[in-house]
Design an enzyme around this catalytic site. Structure first.
Site, PDB file in Angstrom:
ATOM      1  N   LYS A  11       0.833  -1.202   0.000  1.00  0.00           N
ATOM      2  CA  LYS A  11       0.000   0.000   0.000  1.00  0.00           C
ATOM      3  C   LYS A  11       0.875   1.263   0.000  1.00  0.00           C
ATOM      4  CE  LYS A  11      -3.926  -2.148   2.453  1.00  0.00           C
ATOM      5  NZ  LYS A  11      -4.846  -2.002   3.625  1.00  0.00           N
ATOM      6  N   TYR A  51     -12.417  -1.919  -3.288  1.00  0.00           N
ATOM      7  CA  TYR A  51     -12.911  -1.991  -1.912  1.00  0.00           C
ATOM      8  C   TYR A  51     -14.444  -1.925  -1.854  1.00  0.00           C
ATOM      9  CZ  TYR A  51      -8.274  -1.717   0.264  1.00  0.00           C
ATOM     10  OH  TYR A  51      -6.997  -1.983   0.709  1.00  0.00           O
ATOM     11  N   PHE A  59     -15.229   3.686   7.514  1.00  0.00           N
ATOM     12  CA  PHE A  59     -13.830   3.839   7.107  1.00  0.00           C
ATOM     13  C   PHE A  59     -13.649   3.843   5.591  1.00  0.00           C
ATOM     14  CE2 PHE A  59     -14.468  -0.741   7.814  1.00  0.00           C
ATOM     15  CZ  PHE A  59     -13.945  -1.295   6.659  1.00  0.00           C
ATOM     16  N   ARG A  87      -2.139 -14.169   3.322  1.00  0.00           N
ATOM     17  CA  ARG A  87      -2.872 -13.542   4.437  1.00  0.00           C
ATOM     18  C   ARG A  87      -2.127 -13.801   5.752  1.00  0.00           C
ATOM     19  NH1 ARG A  87      -7.282 -10.054   3.732  1.00  0.00           N
ATOM     20  NH2 ARG A  87      -8.034 -10.753   5.764  1.00  0.00           N
ATOM     21  N   THR A  93      -5.567  -7.820  10.309  1.00  0.00           N
ATOM     22  CA  THR A  93      -5.854  -6.518   9.703  1.00  0.00           C
ATOM     23  C   THR A  93      -5.395  -5.368  10.600  1.00  0.00           C
ATOM     24  OG1 THR A  93      -7.782  -7.464   8.588  1.00  0.00           O
ATOM     25  CG2 THR A  93      -7.719  -5.061   8.790  1.00  0.00           C
ATOM     26  N   ARG A 104       2.349  -6.918   8.998  1.00  0.00           N
ATOM     27  CA  ARG A 104       1.645  -5.881   9.752  1.00  0.00           C
ATOM     28  C   ARG A 104       2.131  -5.846  11.198  1.00  0.00           C
ATOM     29  NH1 ARG A 104      -4.135  -7.487   7.040  1.00  0.00           N
ATOM     30  NH2 ARG A 104      -4.177  -5.951   5.350  1.00  0.00           N
ATOM     31  N   ASN A 114      -1.732  -0.085   7.078  1.00  0.00           N
ATOM     32  CA  ASN A 114      -1.204  -1.389   7.497  1.00  0.00           C
ATOM     33  C   ASN A 114      -0.378  -2.097   6.426  1.00  0.00           C
ATOM     34  OD1 ASN A 114      -3.327  -2.037   5.863  1.00  0.00           O
ATOM     35  ND2 ASN A 114      -4.478  -3.214   7.378  1.00  0.00           N
ATOM     36  N   HIS A 117      -1.858  -5.540   1.384  1.00  0.00           N
ATOM     37  CA  HIS A 117      -3.193  -6.076   1.088  1.00  0.00           C
ATOM     38  C   HIS A 117      -3.049  -7.483   0.531  1.00  0.00           C
ATOM     39  CE1 HIS A 117      -7.281  -6.465  -0.509  1.00  0.00           C
ATOM     40  NE2 HIS A 117      -6.690  -7.033  -1.559  1.00  0.00           N
ATOM     41  N   GLU A 128     -10.005  -9.405  -7.867  1.00  0.00           N
ATOM     42  CA  GLU A 128      -8.986  -8.365  -7.688  1.00  0.00           C
ATOM     43  C   GLU A 128      -7.892  -8.454  -8.750  1.00  0.00           C
ATOM     44  OE1 GLU A 128      -9.679  -7.761  -2.881  1.00  0.00           O
ATOM     45  OE2 GLU A 128      -7.923  -8.887  -3.533  1.00  0.00           O
TER      46      GLU A 128
HETATM   47  O1  CDP Z   1      -7.166  -5.721   4.443  1.00  0.00           O
HETATM   48  P1  CDP Z   1      -7.998  -6.778   5.126  1.00  0.00           P
HETATM   49  O2  CDP Z   1      -8.668  -7.714   4.166  1.00  0.00           O
HETATM   50  O3  CDP Z   1      -7.208  -7.491   6.183  1.00  0.00           O
HETATM   51  O4  CDP Z   1      -9.154  -6.004   5.931  1.00  0.00           O
HETATM   52  P2  CDP Z   1     -10.592  -5.498   5.445  1.00  0.00           P
HETATM   53  O5  CDP Z   1     -11.540  -5.760   6.552  1.00  0.00           O
HETATM   54  O6  CDP Z   1     -10.935  -6.042   4.107  1.00  0.00           O
HETATM   55  O7  CDP Z   1     -10.417  -3.935   5.350  1.00  0.00           O
HETATM   56  C1  CDP Z   1      -9.725  -3.351   4.267  1.00  0.00           C
HETATM   57  C2  CDP Z   1      -8.794  -2.287   4.806  1.00  0.00           C
HETATM   58  O8  CDP Z   1      -9.570  -1.239   5.359  1.00  0.00           O
HETATM   59  C3  CDP Z   1      -7.895  -2.751   5.944  1.00  0.00           C
HETATM   60  O9  CDP Z   1      -6.707  -3.360   5.495  1.00  0.00           O
HETATM   61  C4  CDP Z   1      -7.626  -1.449   6.677  1.00  0.00           C
HETATM   62  O10 CDP Z   1      -6.516  -0.768   6.119  1.00  0.00           O
HETATM   63  C5  CDP Z   1      -8.883  -0.644   6.441  1.00  0.00           C
HETATM   64  N1  CDP Z   1      -9.757  -0.641   7.625  1.00  0.00           N
HETATM   65  C6  CDP Z   1      -9.800   0.496   8.423  1.00  0.00           C
HETATM   66  O11 CDP Z   1      -9.113   1.484   8.153  1.00  0.00           O
HETATM   67  N2  CDP Z   1     -10.617   0.512   9.534  1.00  0.00           N
HETATM   68  C7  CDP Z   1     -11.372  -0.553   9.860  1.00  0.00           C
HETATM   69  N3  CDP Z   1     -12.137  -0.527  10.939  1.00  0.00           N
HETATM   70  C8  CDP Z   1     -11.332  -1.715   9.057  1.00  0.00           C
HETATM   71  C9  CDP Z   1     -10.510  -1.732   7.936  1.00  0.00           C
HETATM   72 MG    MG Z   2     -10.177  -7.450   2.852  1.00  0.00          MG
END
Ligand code: CDP
Ligand code: MG
Length: 140
Positions: A11, A51, A59, A87, A93, A104, A114, A117, A128
């Site tokens: 990222k 996204y 968010f 992952r 996350t 992370r 973080n 991705h 994706e």
């Molecule tokens: O990236 P990942 O699949 O682990 O998490 P996600 O639930 O798909 O969320 C996508 C991205 O949104 C995360 O990697 C975070 O950077 C961001 N996020 C955030 O800023 N605040 C949250 N409460 C949840 C996710």
């Molecule tokens: Mg995700």
């Protein structure tokens, strides 16, 4: 047991902080094959599509602003169990919950920046990879 392809990304925070080499090095050391790679600044429309599952969440807007804030390194990884494996290498996350030894866990402190991705399931990976490499002819 199956060879899979997954979508991975460093990222904008990771690129700004000079972590591309570290992340790529971990991927190579693990043994995944990098079959696609491009440095790019994501257009807003593409970020919203990528996204899309988070549209409407609090968010979402900050996330789209962040992911379009500078260049990312987008990749397609190939290898045994690559989706769950990548992952696992990224860690939870929220970096506060991410184990030491994960990307992370080792390189981030807050959830909104973080570093990395990764696709979360086979259908997500296909979607994706299509968004970032679809018609590009850039996958080996
Ligand atoms: O990236 P990942 O699949 O682990 O998490 P996600 O639930 O798909 O969320 C996508 C991205 O949104 C995360 O990697 C975070 O950077 C961001 N996020 C955030 O800023 N605040 C949250 N409460 C949840 C996710
Ligand atoms: Mg995700």
């Amino acid at each position: 047991m199956a060879t899979e392809r997954t979508f991975a990304m460093v990222k904008p925070d990771g690129v700004r902080r000079g972590l591309v080499g570290t992340v790529v090095s971990r991927i190579e050391a693990k043994g995944y094959r990098i079959v696609g790679m491009r440095l790019m600044t994501i257009p807003r429309e593409m970020a919203e599509r990528h996204y899309g599952e988070h549209q409407g969440k609090p968010f979402f807007e900050p996330l789209v602003a962040f992911i379009t804030s500078g260049p990312v390194v987008a990749m397609v990884l190939e290898g045994e169990d690559a989706i769950a494996g990548w992952r696992g290498m990224m860690g939870a996350t929220n970096p506060k919950d991410a184990a030491a030894g994960t990307i992370r866990g080792d390189f981030a402190t807050v959830i909104d920046e973080n570093v990395a991705h990764g696709s979360d399931a086979p259908a997500t990976a296909e979607r994706e990879i299509g968004i970032f490499f679809g018609e590009s002819g850039l996958i080996d």
